[in-house]
Scaffold this motif. Structure first.
Motif, PDB file in Angstrom:
ATOM      1  N   VAL A 148      43.532  46.113 -40.150  1.00 19.26           N
ATOM      2  CA  VAL A 148      43.854  47.040 -39.058  1.00 19.26           C
ATOM      3  C   VAL A 148      44.920  46.385 -38.194  1.00 19.26           C
ATOM      4  N   ASN A 149      45.691  47.217 -37.512  1.00 20.31           N
ATOM      5  CA  ASN A 149      46.782  46.697 -36.685  1.00 20.31           C
ATOM      6  C   ASN A 149      46.346  46.339 -35.275  1.00 20.31           C
ATOM      7  N   SER A 150      45.355  47.059 -34.766  1.00 16.87           N
ATOM      8  CA  SER A 150      44.883  46.793 -33.410  1.00 16.87           C
ATOM      9  C   SER A 150      43.471  47.339 -33.260  1.00 16.87           C
ATOM     10  N   ALA A 151      42.853  47.004 -32.129  1.00 16.17           N
ATOM     11  CA  ALA A 151      41.503  47.508 -31.853  1.00 16.17           C
ATOM     12  C   ALA A 151      41.494  49.023 -31.749  1.00 16.17           C
ATOM     13  N   PHE A 152      42.635  49.624 -31.396  1.00 15.28           N
ATOM     14  CA  PHE A 152      42.702  51.067 -31.218  1.00 15.28           C
ATOM     15  C   PHE A 152      42.581  51.836 -32.535  1.00 15.28           C
ATOM     16  N   ASP A 153      42.666  51.135 -33.674  1.00 16.96           N
ATOM     17  CA  ASP A 153      42.468  51.787 -34.974  1.00 16.96           C
ATOM     18  C   ASP A 153      40.992  52.044 -35.256  1.00 16.96           C
ATOM     19  N   ILE A 154      40.115  51.430 -34.473  1.00 16.18           N
ATOM     20  CA  ILE A 154      38.677  51.486 -34.728  1.00 16.18           C
ATOM     21  C   ILE A 154      37.971  52.317 -33.668  1.00 16.18           C
ATOM     22  N   GLU A 178      41.372  49.552 -51.158  1.00 15.35           N
ATOM     23  CA  GLU A 178      40.965  48.982 -52.443  1.00 15.35           C
ATOM     24  C   GLU A 178      42.010  48.006 -52.950  1.00 15.35           C
ATOM     25  N   GLU A 179      43.267  48.403 -52.869  1.00 23.16           N
ATOM     26  CA  GLU A 179      44.354  47.543 -53.336  1.00 23.16           C
ATOM     27  C   GLU A 179      44.481  46.291 -52.478  1.00 23.16           C
ATOM     28  N   ARG A 180      44.354  46.449 -51.180  1.00 24.42           N
ATOM     29  CA  ARG A 180      44.572  45.338 -50.256  1.00 24.42           C
ATOM     30  C   ARG A 180      43.424  44.335 -50.244  1.00 24.42           C
ATOM     31  N   THR A 181      42.238  44.741 -50.735  1.00 24.10           N
ATOM     32  CA  THR A 181      41.102  43.833 -50.771  1.00 24.10           C
ATOM     33  C   THR A 181      40.744  43.411 -52.197  1.00 24.10           C
ATOM     34  N   ALA A 182      41.603  43.745 -53.146  1.00 28.44           N
ATOM     35  CA  ALA A 182      41.319  43.426 -54.547  1.00 28.44           C
ATOM     36  C   ALA A 182      41.396  41.925 -54.802  1.00 28.44           C
ATOM     37  N   LYS A 183      42.371  41.253 -54.164  1.00 30.43           N
ATOM     38  CA  LYS A 183      42.537  39.820 -54.357  1.00 30.43           C
ATOM     39  C   LYS A 183      41.906  39.078 -53.205  1.00 30.43           C
ATOM     40  N   LYS A 184      41.016  38.154 -53.516  1.00 27.13           N
ATOM     41  CA  LYS A 184      40.327  37.378 -52.482  1.00 27.13           C
ATOM     42  C   LYS A 184      40.599  35.897 -52.711  1.00 27.13           C
ATOM     43  N   VAL A 185      40.927  35.195 -51.628  1.00 23.60           N
ATOM     44  CA  VAL A 185      41.139  33.755 -51.677  1.00 23.60           C
ATOM     45  C   VAL A 185      40.015  33.081 -50.913  1.00 23.60           C
ATOM     46  N   VAL A 186      39.271  32.185 -51.597  1.00 29.98           N
ATOM     47  CA  VAL A 186      38.213  31.439 -50.935  1.00 29.98           C
ATOM     48  C   VAL A 186      38.853  30.242 -50.252  1.00 29.98           C
ATOM     49  N   THR A 187      38.652  30.136 -48.945  1.00 27.80           N
ATOM     50  CA  THR A 187      39.330  29.103 -48.175  1.00 27.80           C
ATOM     51  C   THR A 187      38.476  27.849 -48.072  1.00 27.80           C
ATOM     52  N   THR A 188      39.076  26.788 -47.542  1.00 27.01           N
ATOM     53  CA  THR A 188      38.384  25.516 -47.418  1.00 27.01           C
ATOM     54  C   THR A 188      37.412  25.549 -46.257  1.00 27.01           C
ATOM     55  N   GLY A 189      36.473  24.615 -46.289  1.00 28.62           N
ATOM     56  CA  GLY A 189      35.611  24.421 -45.126  1.00 28.62           C
ATOM     57  C   GLY A 189      34.241  25.028 -45.271  1.00 28.62           C
ATOM     58  N   CYS A 190      33.428  24.769 -44.250  1.00 33.77           N
ATOM     59  CA  CYS A 190      32.058  25.236 -44.251  1.00 33.77           C
ATOM     60  C   CYS A 190      32.005  26.753 -44.169  1.00 33.77           C
ATOM     61  N   GLY A 191      30.980  27.334 -44.739  1.00 35.49           N
ATOM     62  CA  GLY A 191      30.790  28.765 -44.653  1.00 35.49           C
ATOM     63  C   GLY A 191      31.542  29.551 -45.708  1.00 35.49           C
ATOM     64  N   GLN A 192      32.344  28.841 -46.563  1.00 38.08           N
ATOM     65  CA  GLN A 192      33.083  29.529 -47.612  1.00 38.08           C
ATOM     66  C   GLN A 192      33.829  30.742 -47.081  1.00 38.08           C
ATOM     67  N   GLY A 193      34.783  30.487 -46.201  1.00 34.55           N
ATOM     68  CA  GLY A 193      35.604  31.566 -45.670  1.00 34.55           C
ATOM     69  C   GLY A 193      36.443  32.193 -46.764  1.00 34.55           C
ATOM     70  N   SER A 194      36.887  33.418 -46.552  1.00 39.58           N
ATOM     71  CA  SER A 194      37.733  34.079 -47.544  1.00 39.58           C
ATOM     72  C   SER A 194      38.743  34.948 -46.827  1.00 39.58           C
ATOM     73  N   ALA A 203      41.182  56.692 -38.709  1.00 42.96           N
ATOM     74  CA  ALA A 203      41.923  57.335 -39.807  1.00 42.96           C
ATOM     75  C   ALA A 203      41.788  56.603 -41.125  1.00 42.96           C
ATOM     76  N   GLY A 204      40.756  55.754 -41.259  1.00 42.79           N
ATOM     77  CA  GLY A 204      40.589  55.002 -42.490  1.00 42.79           C
ATOM     78  C   GLY A 204      41.567  53.837 -42.557  1.00 42.79           C
ATOM     79  N   ILE A 205      41.429  53.036 -43.605  1.00 49.87           N
ATOM     80  CA  ILE A 205      42.328  51.912 -43.842  1.00 49.87           C
ATOM     81  C   ILE A 205      43.154  52.217 -45.079  1.00 49.87           C
ATOM     82  N   ASP A 206      44.454  52.275 -44.904  1.00 47.11           N
ATOM     83  CA  ASP A 206      45.353  52.645 -45.980  1.00 47.11           C
ATOM     84  C   ASP A 206      45.287  51.644 -47.133  1.00 47.11           C
ATOM     85  N   ARG A 207      45.140  52.131 -48.351  1.00 52.57           N
ATOM     86  CA  ARG A 207      45.129  51.327 -49.577  1.00 52.57           C
ATOM     87  C   ARG A 207      44.104  50.191 -49.497  1.00 52.57           C
TER      88      ARG A 207
END
Length: 295
Positions: free
Chosen positions: A75-81, A105-121, A99-103
């Motif tokens: 989302v671009n800002s809090a006003f989208d929610i 499925e496409e934008r969340t298809a690739k996930k990167v698991v980040t370093t550190g505790c809690g397994q951020g992504s 108004a929903g989140i555009d695309r």
């Protein structure tokens, strides 16, 4: 009448205990009760679509969810929610957008698991659009850095009572060049990425501060490492200076250099290392020297 798109989202105020007591046995065989952080799972649903499950302390879950969506660039800002509803009985956060989140499925298809505790992504490419970030021309004095570190030292925290959590804080600097650094918000969570997302959510809910009262002189502090994720999120939040009591990774350094962000690590007492963006730091070495002579 205010249009929905001009209104900040409605948030619940769900809270959960930050610690719980457990019985332990020490090296002498003695039994005692100690506090440990109350880690719990929170599944985010956006317009009834399951997005992700976060492991969190649960201190300010609505702000965490908002900041997560912002820092993931979903989302671009809090006003989208329209609203964020957290229910700990079912460990879920229901997000309703205007108004929903555009695309999505496409934008969340690739996930990167980040370093550190809690397994951020993070979703998508970490470096996407990073070159579009323009940071304010902020400077910080060495005296202000020391004031910031001291404020963290004095801050009451879950870490002091239970350990095993990371803390993050947002500071503003004295516009008149004084030595003060004002703490605006302090957040702890099981992962530093959750803590910075919560701060991003807090900033988004206070647009007057975010654009005006806070001004450009913002400094972000974290107890955790300055990884690429932390540097990118800080830059996206418009924060030009980050301080850590820990060190910095190679990719975090490269990103900081790329966007012109000042990254300071190993900041404890009067010691620190400025890894990148030293032009934003107004050195006052006599302050460190004075401390050494007293010590």
């Amino acid at each position: 009448m205010t249009r929905p798109s001009q209104a900040l989202p409605r948030l619940t105020c769900a809270r959960a205990p930050l610690t719980r007591e457990v019985e332990v046995v020490d090296e002498h065989g003695a039994r005692e009760r100690v506090s440990i952080p109350a880690e719990r799972d929170l599944t985010i649903y956006v317009d009834r679509r399951e997005l992700v499950t976060l492991m969190t302390l649960g201190a300010q879950p609505e702000l965490l969810v908002l900041g997560y969506l912002l820092n993931q660039r979903l989302v671009n800002s809090a006003f989208d929610i329209e609203s964020i509803t957290v229910d700990w009985e079912v460990a879920s956060a229901a997000v309703k957008t205007h108004a929903g989140i555009d695309r999505i499925e496409e934008r969340t298809a690739k996930k990167v698991v980040t370093t550190g505790c809690g397994q951020g992504s993070v979703f998508g490419e970490l470096m996407s659009d990073i070159d579009k970030v323009k940071l304010p021309d902020t400077r910080m004095t060495q005296a202000q850095l020391y004031a910031l570190v001291n404020a963290i030292r004095l801050q009451e925290s879950t870490y002091k009572s239970a350990g095993s959590v990371h803390g993050c804080a947002l500071f503003t600097l004295d516009a008149q060049g004084g030595s003060e650094a004002q703490m605006k918000i302090f957040v702890e969570d099981v992962g530093r990425h959750n803590a910075i997302d919560t701060i991003a959510g807090w900033m988004a809910m206070q647009p007057a501060d975010g654009a005006g009262a806070l001004g450009p002189a913002r400094v972000f502090y974290t107890t955790g490492r300055l990884t690429s994720e932390m540097v990118i999120k800080s830059a996206q939040m418009g924060v030009p200076i980050v301080v850590s009591r820990s060190g910095m990774t190679q990719m975090g350094y490269d990103v900081a250099q790329r966007v012109g962000l000042c990254a300071i690590g190993r900041a404890t007492n009067r010691r620190f290392i400025c890894y990148a963006g030293a032009d934003r730091l107004i050195l006052q070495p006599e302050l460190a020297d004075a401390h050494s002579r007293v010590a």
